[in-house]
Design a protein around this motif. Sequence first.
Motif, PDB file in Angstrom:
ATOM      1  N   UNK A  57       0.829  -1.372   0.217  1.00 22.88           N
ATOM      2  CA  UNK A  57       0.177   0.016  -0.046  1.00 22.88           C
ATOM      3  C   UNK A  57       0.851   0.837   0.214  1.00 22.88           C
ATOM      4  N   UNK A  58       0.277   2.293  -0.426  1.00 28.44           N
ATOM      5  CA  UNK A  58       0.809   3.736  -0.541  1.00 28.44           C
ATOM      6  C   UNK A  58      -0.124   5.091   0.014  1.00 28.44           C
ATOM      7  N   UNK A  59       0.821   5.652   1.125  1.00 29.54           N
ATOM      8  CA  UNK A  59       0.372   6.269   1.670  1.00 29.54           C
ATOM      9  C   UNK A  59      -0.478   7.488   0.989  1.00 29.54           C
ATOM     10  N   UNK A  60      -1.920   8.518   1.897  1.00 28.64           N
ATOM     11  CA  UNK A  60      -2.040   9.302   1.468  1.00 28.64           C
ATOM     12  C   UNK A  60      -1.207  10.470   1.080  1.00 28.64           C
ATOM     13  N   UNK A  61      -0.441  10.343   1.758  1.00 32.58           N
ATOM     14  CA  UNK A  61       0.833  11.552   0.977  1.00 32.58           C
ATOM     15  C   UNK A  61       1.799  10.838  -0.394  1.00 32.58           C
TER      16      UNK A  61
END
Length: 268
Positions: free
Chosen positions: A175-179
Amino acid sequence: MSAILFEKRGQQAWITLNRPQHKNIMNGEMFVQLADAWQEVRDDSAIRVAVVTAAGDRDFCCGGDLGELIPLWTGARQPQNELEQRLLDDPMIPDKIMLKGEPLYKPIIAAINGRALGGGTELLQATDIRIAADHAQFGLPEPRAGVVPGAGSMVRLARQLPYAHAMKILLGGEPVSAAEALAMGLVSEVVPLEQLQARAEHYAENVCRQAPLALQAIKRTAIETHTQSWADAYSFEMEQAGAVMMSKDAREGPRAFKEKRAPEFRGE
């Protein structure tokens, strides 16, 4: 408890994924109810914008409930209710919930309140303006389970993001972060969770102040011309522009400006 909450707020339709105790994972009931919700947005001329969000403060949607869905689709278990029977009877429902078969040209805003994994990230790619809470995460972990993100992501993501960013999500499995999602262009804005609702309302209200036929023509052109040649795309754009210019709303806008009042757009 209904798997989908559908609420009309004037010209806005708010669709809430409502299985927070199950990470808002999509089961058969949610599939059918979400397909019905999109159809109502499409058919109701009074609705100008849809907002899709989810219950709870941890998960937007963590994919499909494979433990329920695969046995149902393979015949290992029988449908338990009318909604599961509808899912079996209509094989296009999975495409309908991701707006693959029939595009929806009304604006769609996503208010992402937490993790969007698998089908959650796939659903977001069918939306237009995406506001994420700052703790949200995004990912397509399907290859780790030996399958593919086949609800649109293998086509949509590389068209919506720069290639290397798209492939990081499609192939990376993490997963990738919101940022990170904001930097990639996967989401439009990142805000603290407590501001998420207000920001979604802000965008929805702003959409409702604009001419609905114009907004739908803009979205239709952006979608339909994405892979066309420049000449064909410009031709399609002029067709859409011409149709809008013939509308009553196109006359109401300049008239309201001249009279120094807010325009009253009717979608005509």
